[in-house]
Scaffold this active site. Structure first.
Site, PDB file in Angstrom:
ATOM      1  N   LYS A   1      42.679  24.360  36.647  1.00  0.00           N
ATOM      2  CA  LYS A   1      43.432  25.360  35.820  1.00  0.00           C
ATOM      3  C   LYS A   1      44.119  26.277  36.435  1.00  0.00           C
ATOM      4  O   LYS A   1      45.311  26.465  35.869  1.00  0.00           O
ATOM      5  CB  LYS A   1      42.304  25.633  34.648  1.00  0.00           C
ATOM      6  CG  LYS A   1      42.767  26.483  33.638  1.00  0.00           C
ATOM      7  CD  LYS A   1      42.163  27.285  32.706  1.00  0.00           C
ATOM      8  CE  LYS A   1      40.820  28.211  33.277  1.00  0.00           C
ATOM      9  NZ  LYS A   1      41.273  29.461  32.744  1.00  0.00           N
ATOM     10  N   ASN A   2      43.503  27.317  36.984  1.00  0.00           N
ATOM     11  CA  ASN A   2      44.170  28.456  37.520  1.00  0.00           C
ATOM     12  C   ASN A   2      44.683  28.137  38.138  1.00  0.00           C
ATOM     13  O   ASN A   2      45.316  29.880  38.548  1.00  0.00           O
ATOM     14  CB  ASN A   2      42.729  29.850  37.763  1.00  0.00           C
ATOM     15  CG  ASN A   2      42.290  29.961  36.777  1.00  0.00           C
ATOM     16  OD1 ASN A   2      42.824  29.195  34.927  1.00  0.00           O
ATOM     17  ND2 ASN A   2      41.262  30.139  36.833  1.00  0.00           N
TER      18      ASN A   2
ATOM     19  N   ARG B   1      39.987  25.233  26.521  1.00  0.00           N
ATOM     20  CA  ARG B   1      40.572  25.481  26.830  1.00  0.00           C
ATOM     21  C   ARG B   1      40.573  24.834  29.062  1.00  0.00           C
ATOM     22  O   ARG B   1      41.770  25.101  29.546  1.00  0.00           O
ATOM     23  CB  ARG B   1      40.846  26.715  26.683  1.00  0.00           C
ATOM     24  CG  ARG B   1      41.215  27.602  25.416  1.00  0.00           C
ATOM     25  CD  ARG B   1      41.116  29.258  25.302  1.00  0.00           C
ATOM     26  NE  ARG B   1      41.771  29.454  26.972  1.00  0.00           N
ATOM     27  CZ  ARG B   1      42.219  30.681  26.868  1.00  0.00           C
ATOM     28  NH1 ARG B   1      41.237  31.408  26.340  1.00  0.00           N
ATOM     29  NH2 ARG B   1      42.248  31.443  28.229  1.00  0.00           N
TER      30      ARG B   1
ATOM     31  N   ARG C   1      39.704  44.497  31.717  1.00  0.00           N
ATOM     32  CA  ARG C   1      40.801  43.989  32.498  1.00  0.00           C
ATOM     33  C   ARG C   1      42.208  44.578  32.163  1.00  0.00           C
ATOM     34  O   ARG C   1      42.963  43.262  31.416  1.00  0.00           O
ATOM     35  CB  ARG C   1      40.738  42.337  31.996  1.00  0.00           C
ATOM     36  CG  ARG C   1      39.206  41.229  32.204  1.00  0.00           C
ATOM     37  CD  ARG C   1      39.257  39.783  31.302  1.00  0.00           C
ATOM     38  NE  ARG C   1      40.514  39.051  32.186  1.00  0.00           N
ATOM     39  CZ  ARG C   1      40.485  37.627  32.411  1.00  0.00           C
ATOM     40  NH1 ARG C   1      40.067  37.197  31.659  1.00  0.00           N
ATOM     41  NH2 ARG C   1      40.330  37.246  33.751  1.00  0.00           N
TER      42      ARG C   1
ATOM     43  N   ASP D   1      33.324  32.745  38.362  1.00  0.00           N
ATOM     44  CA  ASP D   1      33.736  31.811  37.318  1.00  0.00           C
ATOM     45  C   ASP D   1      32.899  30.602  37.445  1.00  0.00           C
ATOM     46  O   ASP D   1      32.665  29.674  36.462  1.00  0.00           O
ATOM     47  CB  ASP D   1      35.374  31.178  37.267  1.00  0.00           C
ATOM     48  CG  ASP D   1      36.518  31.883  37.281  1.00  0.00           C
ATOM     49  OD1 ASP D   1      36.106  32.837  36.429  1.00  0.00           O
ATOM     50  OD2 ASP D   1      37.158  31.480  36.961  1.00  0.00           O
TER      51      ASP D   1
ATOM     52  N   CYS E   1      39.614  41.345  26.533  1.00  0.00           N
ATOM     53  CA  CYS E   1      38.918  39.852  26.160  1.00  0.00           C
ATOM     54  C   CYS E   1      37.321  39.998  26.461  1.00  0.00           C
ATOM     55  O   CYS E   1      36.561  40.978  26.574  1.00  0.00           O
ATOM     56  CB  CYS E   1      39.723  39.265  27.169  1.00  0.00           C
ATOM     57  SG  CYS E   1      38.939  38.977  28.504  1.00  0.00           S
TER      58      CYS E   1
HETATM   59  C1  EPZ Z   1      41.677  35.041  37.768  1.00  0.00           C
HETATM   60  O1  EPZ Z   1      41.661  35.827  36.211  1.00  0.00           O
HETATM   61  C2  EPZ Z   1      41.501  33.738  36.980  1.00  0.00           C
HETATM   62  N1  EPZ Z   1      41.923  33.694  36.231  1.00  0.00           N
HETATM   63  C3  EPZ Z   1      39.995  34.099  36.080  1.00  0.00           C
HETATM   64  O2  EPZ Z   1      39.539  32.840  35.673  1.00  0.00           O
HETATM   65  C4  EPZ Z   1      39.338  34.917  37.329  1.00  0.00           C
HETATM   66  O3  EPZ Z   1      37.454  35.245  36.999  1.00  0.00           O
HETATM   67  C5  EPZ Z   1      39.632  36.290  38.366  1.00  0.00           C
HETATM   68  O4  EPZ Z   1      40.835  35.734  38.766  1.00  0.00           O
HETATM   69  C6  EPZ Z   1      39.213  36.047  39.405  1.00  0.00           C
HETATM   70  O5  EPZ Z   1      38.318  35.186  39.947  1.00  0.00           O
HETATM   71  C7  EPZ Z   1      43.014  32.897  35.776  1.00  0.00           C
HETATM   72  O6  EPZ Z   1      43.921  32.334  37.300  1.00  0.00           O
HETATM   73  C8  EPZ Z   1      44.361  32.115  35.114  1.00  0.00           C
HETATM   74  P1  EPZ Z   1      41.433  39.303  38.938  1.00  0.00           P
HETATM   75  P2  EPZ Z   1      42.295  37.866  36.644  1.00  0.00           P
HETATM   76  O7  EPZ Z   1      42.814  40.410  38.009  1.00  0.00           O
HETATM   77  O8  EPZ Z   1      43.646  37.293  38.312  1.00  0.00           O
HETATM   78  C9  EPZ Z   1      39.801  44.036  37.762  1.00  0.00           C
HETATM   79  C10 EPZ Z   1      38.805  31.801  34.331  1.00  0.00           C
HETATM   80  O9  EPZ Z   1      37.726  31.781  33.268  1.00  0.00           O
HETATM   81  N2  EPZ Z   1      41.885  44.414  38.149  1.00  0.00           N
HETATM   82  O10 EPZ Z   1      41.249  38.719  40.117  1.00  0.00           O
HETATM   83  O11 EPZ Z   1      42.858  37.607  35.772  1.00  0.00           O
HETATM   84  C11 EPZ Z   1      40.006  43.381  36.625  1.00  0.00           C
HETATM   85  O12 EPZ Z   1      39.549  43.489  35.459  1.00  0.00           O
HETATM   86  C12 EPZ Z   1      38.376  32.911  34.259  1.00  0.00           C
HETATM   87  O13 EPZ Z   1      39.297  30.441  34.081  1.00  0.00           O
HETATM   88  C13 EPZ Z   1      42.173  45.490  37.544  1.00  0.00           C
HETATM   89  O14 EPZ Z   1      41.095  46.830  36.872  1.00  0.00           O
HETATM   90  O15 EPZ Z   1      41.640  38.631  38.033  1.00  0.00           O
HETATM   91  C14 EPZ Z   1      38.703  42.477  37.102  1.00  0.00           C
HETATM   92  O16 EPZ Z   1      37.376  43.231  37.626  1.00  0.00           O
HETATM   93  C15 EPZ Z   1      38.777  34.109  33.877  1.00  0.00           C
HETATM   94  N3  EPZ Z   1      43.364  46.606  37.222  1.00  0.00           N
HETATM   95  C16 EPZ Z   1      39.506  42.512  38.549  1.00  0.00           C
HETATM   96  O17 EPZ Z   1      39.649  43.148  38.787  1.00  0.00           O
HETATM   97  C17 EPZ Z   1      44.373  44.951  37.125  1.00  0.00           C
HETATM   98  O18 EPZ Z   1      45.627  45.213  37.469  1.00  0.00           O
HETATM   99  C18 EPZ Z   1      39.731  41.142  39.670  1.00  0.00           C
HETATM  100  O19 EPZ Z   1      40.504  40.247  38.512  1.00  0.00           O
HETATM  101  C19 EPZ Z   1      44.234  43.640  37.396  1.00  0.00           C
HETATM  102  C20 EPZ Z   1      42.876  43.237  37.673  1.00  0.00           C
END
Ligand code: EPZ
Length: 426
Positions: free
Chosen positions: A22-23, A405, A128, A313, A123
């Site tokens: 998916k991702n 989803r 996030r 995840d 969310c």
């Molecule tokens: C991706 O989310 C995945 N989603 C998530 O999967 C997964 O849990 C996550 O990566 C971590 O591996 C998709 O690929 C669609 P991040 P993403 O930016 O890209 C903080 C699922 O269940 N952050 O690596 O949104 C954030 O809040 C989903 O399939 C900021 O502070 O994750 C988090 O604490 C859930 N500012 C950390 O970084 C930003 O601008 C890592 O988030 C961006 C992120």
């Protein structure tokens, strides 16, 4: 609203085909915005999120054609063509429903030099924010305005290559920077880049589309911008989170399951943990085999971390296993601040879990008891399905739309290997 009913206590035996990730698929689909030529994706999973991304892309004028694969193990083939982009607007309604929609910002901006995309907001798993995405685009010369819940980004003369140093690893922000940089003037260097396999998969597809990119899978990615990208064919990588979830299913229910198509290198942190807790995990020529001889799993500690660390995840799913393990496990969630929503639901089934900040202490119990449960995100929901496989009696998981989803035909895959699981439609 559909629910899933599980009667526990049946060991699993047989093969489970692993679908496309998916991702990876969601970002690969967004990458189709970067070229006027067709992007043909194979092994696309059949998921509500994939349909939502297709709808969003169609609202920009992208044509989307799907050929359904015949069997459970055959992904769909999707051809996306952004011949002419007729809109650069992604509404709150779209982005609120699926955060990954935000990933259209960079390709729209890179190709059209403007985009207006809703901020995702918080969310269920935490606040996030998207500051790192916006900082990266600003470093590349974009002007960013935030008003009324929307990001308006413009770059009239096109984006420019830049050095982007992320303060911590973000999968989404790395992918935003990668997509933006493919069509920027000059060279972009991304430092502290995500090394997640899905990010590598996106990079490989961008390279097939003509991007000049090196360093994929390392903490430093370099991209030399080109004037245009072209069409390509790409096969979506197998879903490591789905594979990991079914590996844990075999460990919690007992049995012998081959995960056909799984890529063992992408689930190494999980297989190490499962081995410690008593499962036998082997690589086969078709994927990965998990054998659990019916004995109780042993407790093991786990801390989530960016790849190659243990994935957030899979945190809810491994916790489900630890609730029935022999001994006490400490589970630390280091990526998201609010990702323990499964805990009160697992407690309804008799689990003994204490939460203190980012740490959950799980005291294994001998048996869980079936109950009515529900969860507010897809990985939490599937952890309840796993708990249901091990529980005595009947478990009914509500809010199945979360599962739809992100898990391609879950109940079909599990019942094929002997689980007593069914969807109750109302
Ligand atoms: C991706 O989310 C995945 N989603 C998530 O999967 C997964 O849990 C996550 O990566 C971590 O591996 C998709 O690929 C669609 P991040 P993403 O930016 O890209 C903080 C699922 O269940 N952050 O690596 O949104 C954030 O809040 C989903 O399939 C900021 O502070 O994750 C988090 O604490 C859930 N500012 C950390 O970084 C930003 O601008 C890592 O988030 C961006 C992120």
């Amino acid at each position: 609203m559909d629910r899933i009913r599980i009667r526990g206590g049946h060991p699993l035996k047989g093969e489970i085909p692993i679908s496309g990730a998916k991702n990876a698929a969601l970002k690969l689909m967004a990458a189709s915005l970067l070229t006027a030529e067709p992007l043909r994706l194979a092994n696309v999973p059949r998921l509500a999120d994939v349909r939502a991304m297709a709808e969003l892309l169609m609202s920009f004028g992208v044509t989307v054609q799907v050929n359904m694969g015949p069997g459970l193990g055959d992904g769909d083939t999707m051809t996306l063509q952004a011949g002419e982009i007729t809109s650069v607007f992604a509404s709150y309604d779209m982005v609120r429903k699926m955060r990954a929609s935000f990933q259209v910002l960079a390709p729209l901006l890179a190709r059209q030099h403007e985009a207006k995309v809703s901020l995702p907001g918080g969310c269920a798993i935490g606040a996030r924010p998207v500051g790192l995405h916006l900082n990266a685009l600003e470093a590349m010369g974009a002007k960013i305005d935030l008003a009324e819940g929307y990001v308006t980004a413009t770059a009239p003369g096109g984006l420019k290559g830049a050095e982007i140093v992320f303060p911590f690893v973000s999968v989404g922000a790395t992918e935003t920077a990668m997509m933006a940089a493919t069509l920027a003037h000059g060279t972009t260097r991304i430092v502290n880049a995500a090394r997640e396999p899905e990010t590598v998969d996106l990079g490989q597809c961008l390279i097939a589309m003509g991007a000049k990119m090196t360093g994929l899978g390392t903490g430093e990615i370099t991209i030399e911008g080109v004037a245009a990208l072209h069409g390509a064919e790409h096969r979506v990588m197998p879903d490591r989170i789905e594979a990991g979830t079914y590996a844990i299913a075999a460990a919690i229910a007992g049995g012998d399951v081959e995960l056909v198509g799984a890529r063992p290198d992408t689930i190494a942190s999980l297989t190490a943990l499962l081995t410690r807790s008593g499962a036998e995990v082997t690589t086969t020529d078709r994927g990965v085999k998990v054998h659990m001889n019916g004995s109780r799993p042993r407790a093991a500690d786990v801390t989530t971390a960016p790849y190659p660390g243990f994935p957030t995840d899979l945190q809810a799913q491994i916790m489900a296993l630890m609730t029935v393990a022999d001994g006490t496990s400490v589970v630390k969630e280091k990526i998201f601040e609010n990702r323990f929503m499964h805990v009160p639901e697992l407690a309804r089934m008799g689990a003994d879990v204490r939460i203190d900040g980012d740490t959950a202490t799980v005291r294994g119990v001998k048996t869980l008891k079936g109950a009515q449960v529900m969860a507010t995100d897809l990985r939490a929901s599937v952890s309840l399905v796993l708990a249901g496989l091990a529980a005595e009696g009947e478990t009914v998981v509500g809010r199945v739309y979360h599962l739809d989803r992100g898990f391609d035909r879950l109940e079909e895959k599990l019942s094929r290997v002997g689980a007593d699981i069914a969807r109750i439609s109302e």
